[in-house]
Design a protein around this motif. Structure first.
Motif, PDB file in Angstrom:
ATOM      1  N   ARG A   1      32.217 -23.952 -27.250  1.00 54.91           N
ATOM      2  CA  ARG A   1      31.005 -23.844 -28.062  1.00 54.91           C
ATOM      3  C   ARG A   1      31.217 -22.850 -29.212  1.00 54.91           C
ATOM      4  N   GLU A   2      31.902 -21.723 -28.942  1.00 50.21           N
ATOM      5  CA  GLU A   2      32.173 -20.746 -29.994  1.00 50.21           C
ATOM      6  C   GLU A   2      33.085 -21.333 -31.064  1.00 50.21           C
ATOM      7  N   ILE A   3      34.098 -22.061 -30.662  1.00 50.46           N
ATOM      8  CA  ILE A   3      35.002 -22.701 -31.615  1.00 50.46           C
ATOM      9  C   ILE A   3      34.239 -23.713 -32.458  1.00 50.46           C
ATOM     10  N   LEU A   4      33.369 -24.465 -31.822  1.00 44.81           N
ATOM     11  CA  LEU A   4      32.574 -25.464 -32.530  1.00 44.81           C
ATOM     12  C   LEU A   4      31.642 -24.800 -33.548  1.00 44.81           C
ATOM     13  N   ASN A   5      31.014 -23.706 -33.165  1.00 42.81           N
ATOM     14  CA  ASN A   5      30.127 -22.998 -34.090  1.00 42.81           C
ATOM     15  C   ASN A   5      30.892 -22.403 -35.266  1.00 42.81           C
ATOM     16  N   LEU A   6      32.100 -21.903 -35.025  1.00 42.05           N
ATOM     17  CA  LEU A   6      32.917 -21.383 -36.115  1.00 42.05           C
ATOM     18  C   LEU A   6      33.315 -22.495 -37.082  1.00 42.05           C
ATOM     19  N   ARG A   7      33.620 -23.679 -36.571  1.00 37.91           N
ATOM     20  CA  ARG A   7      33.953 -24.799 -37.446  1.00 37.91           C
ATOM     21  C   ARG A   7      32.760 -25.183 -38.310  1.00 37.91           C
TER      22      ARG A   7
ATOM     23  N   CYS B   1      30.284 -25.312 -43.557  1.00 39.06           N
ATOM     24  CA  CYS B   1      29.141 -25.112 -44.452  1.00 39.06           C
ATOM     25  C   CYS B   1      29.481 -24.132 -45.575  1.00 39.06           C
ATOM     26  N   ALA B   2      30.155 -23.038 -45.238  1.00 38.01           N
ATOM     27  CA  ALA B   2      30.490 -22.035 -46.250  1.00 38.01           C
ATOM     28  C   ALA B   2      31.421 -22.613 -47.316  1.00 38.01           C
ATOM     29  N   PHE B   3      32.507 -23.266 -46.902  1.00 36.32           N
ATOM     30  CA  PHE B   3      33.430 -23.839 -47.876  1.00 36.32           C
ATOM     31  C   PHE B   3      32.761 -24.928 -48.691  1.00 36.32           C
ATOM     32  N   SER B   4      31.930 -25.748 -48.066  1.00 42.78           N
ATOM     33  CA  SER B   4      31.259 -26.822 -48.797  1.00 42.78           C
ATOM     34  C   SER B   4      30.309 -26.263 -49.846  1.00 42.78           C
ATOM     35  N   PHE B   5      29.509 -25.274 -49.487  1.00 45.86           N
ATOM     36  CA  PHE B   5      28.564 -24.701 -50.442  1.00 45.86           C
ATOM     37  C   PHE B   5      29.280 -23.983 -51.580  1.00 45.86           C
ATOM     38  N   ILE B   6      30.359 -23.274 -51.267  1.00 46.11           N
ATOM     39  CA  ILE B   6      31.142 -22.618 -52.323  1.00 46.11           C
ATOM     40  C   ILE B   6      31.742 -23.665 -53.248  1.00 46.11           C
ATOM     41  N   GLY B   7      32.270 -24.744 -52.678  1.00 44.64           N
ATOM     42  CA  GLY B   7      32.844 -25.810 -53.488  1.00 44.64           C
ATOM     43  C   GLY B   7      31.813 -26.470 -54.379  1.00 44.64           C
ATOM     44  N   ILE B   8      30.629 -26.748 -53.840  1.00 47.03           N
ATOM     45  CA  ILE B   8      29.566 -27.362 -54.640  1.00 47.03           C
ATOM     46  C   ILE B   8      29.146 -26.424 -55.768  1.00 47.03           C
ATOM     47  N   ALA B   9      29.003 -25.137 -55.460  1.00 49.35           N
ATOM     48  CA  ALA B   9      28.603 -24.172 -56.486  1.00 49.35           C
ATOM     49  C   ALA B   9      29.642 -24.087 -57.598  1.00 49.35           C
ATOM     50  N   LEU B  10      30.925 -24.036 -57.241  1.00 44.82           N
ATOM     51  CA  LEU B  10      31.968 -23.962 -58.266  1.00 44.82           C
ATOM     52  C   LEU B  10      32.028 -25.237 -59.091  1.00 44.82           C
ATOM     53  N   CYS B  11      31.843 -26.373 -58.455  1.00 45.61           N
ATOM     54  CA  CYS B  11      31.818 -27.637 -59.212  1.00 45.61           C
ATOM     55  C   CYS B  11      30.639 -27.676 -60.168  1.00 45.61           C
ATOM     56  N   ILE B  12      29.493 -27.171 -59.757  1.00 44.34           N
ATOM     57  CA  ILE B  12      28.329 -27.114 -60.641  1.00 44.34           C
ATOM     58  C   ILE B  12      28.606 -26.200 -61.830  1.00 44.34           C
TER      59      ILE B  12
ATOM     60  N   LEU C   1      35.621 -27.629 -51.558  1.00 41.65           N
ATOM     61  CA  LEU C   1      34.777 -28.704 -51.048  1.00 41.65           C
ATOM     62  C   LEU C   1      35.542 -29.589 -50.068  1.00 41.65           C
ATOM     63  N   ALA C   2      36.802 -29.875 -50.370  1.00 45.73           N
ATOM     64  CA  ALA C   2      37.623 -30.684 -49.470  1.00 45.73           C
ATOM     65  C   ALA C   2      37.846 -29.973 -48.136  1.00 45.73           C
ATOM     66  N   ILE C   3      38.119 -28.682 -48.186  1.00 45.76           N
ATOM     67  CA  ILE C   3      38.309 -27.919 -46.946  1.00 45.76           C
ATOM     68  C   ILE C   3      37.011 -27.897 -46.140  1.00 45.76           C
ATOM     69  N   GLY C   4      35.896 -27.659 -46.812  1.00 43.90           N
ATOM     70  CA  GLY C   4      34.609 -27.620 -46.122  1.00 43.90           C
ATOM     71  C   GLY C   4      34.240 -28.940 -45.482  1.00 43.90           C
ATOM     72  N   LEU C   5      34.472 -30.031 -46.206  1.00 42.20           N
ATOM     73  CA  LEU C   5      34.163 -31.343 -45.644  1.00 42.20           C
ATOM     74  C   LEU C   5      35.065 -31.666 -44.459  1.00 42.20           C
ATOM     75  N   SER C   6      36.326 -31.235 -44.523  1.00 41.49           N
ATOM     76  CA  SER C   6      37.219 -31.493 -43.379  1.00 41.49           C
ATOM     77  C   SER C   6      36.770 -30.706 -42.148  1.00 41.49           C
ATOM     78  N   TYR C   7      36.324 -29.464 -42.334  1.00 46.09           N
ATOM     79  CA  TYR C   7      35.784 -28.699 -41.211  1.00 46.09           C
ATOM     80  C   TYR C   7      34.542 -29.380 -40.633  1.00 46.09           C
ATOM     81  N   LEU C   8      33.687 -29.894 -41.501  1.00 46.20           N
ATOM     82  CA  LEU C   8      32.480 -30.560 -41.018  1.00 46.20           C
ATOM     83  C   LEU C   8      32.800 -31.847 -40.274  1.00 46.20           C
ATOM     84  N   VAL C   9      33.801 -32.603 -40.755  1.00 48.31           N
ATOM     85  CA  VAL C   9      34.208 -33.822 -40.050  1.00 48.31           C
ATOM     86  C   VAL C   9      34.732 -33.473 -38.665  1.00 48.31           C
TER      87      VAL C   9
END
Length: 133
Positions: A64-70, A75-86, A114-122
């Motif tokens: 569960r801890e590993i899952l929460n860290l992923r 989320c963090a990498f995805s939001f940073i990626g979206i912000a930088l793309c904007i 964004l790619a790293i964040g999406l891979s973590y979310l997948v």
């Protein structure tokens, strides 16, 4: 002369020092655990060696801890990626040339993040189903 030494120090000496400190810390922790284990065996005070060895191991994270860290990293990498793309798209739309740094740098780093964040979310969503089963 100093304008040559600073980049060399930052690019060579600092990373080597960080790796050396991390390795020394790990070796020191392992040596301390082994020392405690050896003292317990030498004292022979009726302590079960297997239980002591299990207690001295590094704490392992639960599934569960590993899952929460992923999820957190995704989320963090995805939001940073979206912000930088904007930021890159806004710079491009204000008339900055595409080859200029205010456009390409945010878009490149934003796309990678964004790619790293999406891979973590997948991985999070796939392993979440496996853990629930």
């Amino acid at each position: 002369m100093s304008h040559i030494l600073v980049p060399i120090f930052v690019c060579v000496v600092v990373p080597i020092a960080v790796v050396a400190i991390a390795a020394a810390t790990k070796i020191n922790n392992d040596n301390k655990r082994a020392e405690v284990f050896i003292k317990a065996i030498e004292s022979n005070c009726g302590i079960d060696a297997d239980k002591l060895a299990e207690a001295l191991q590094k704490p392992k994270k639960t599934d569960r801890e590993i899952l929460n860290l992923r999820l957190l990293r995704g989320c963090a990498f995805s939001f940073i990626g979206i912000a930088l793309c904007i930021v890159g798209i806004v710079s491009l739309s204000t008339g900055t040339e595409f080859s200029a740094d205010p456009v390409t740098v945010p878009l490149v780093f934003g796309g990678a993040s964004l790619a790293i964040g999406l891979s973590y979310l997948v991985v999070y969503f796939v392993t979440r189903k496996q853990i629930n089963d």
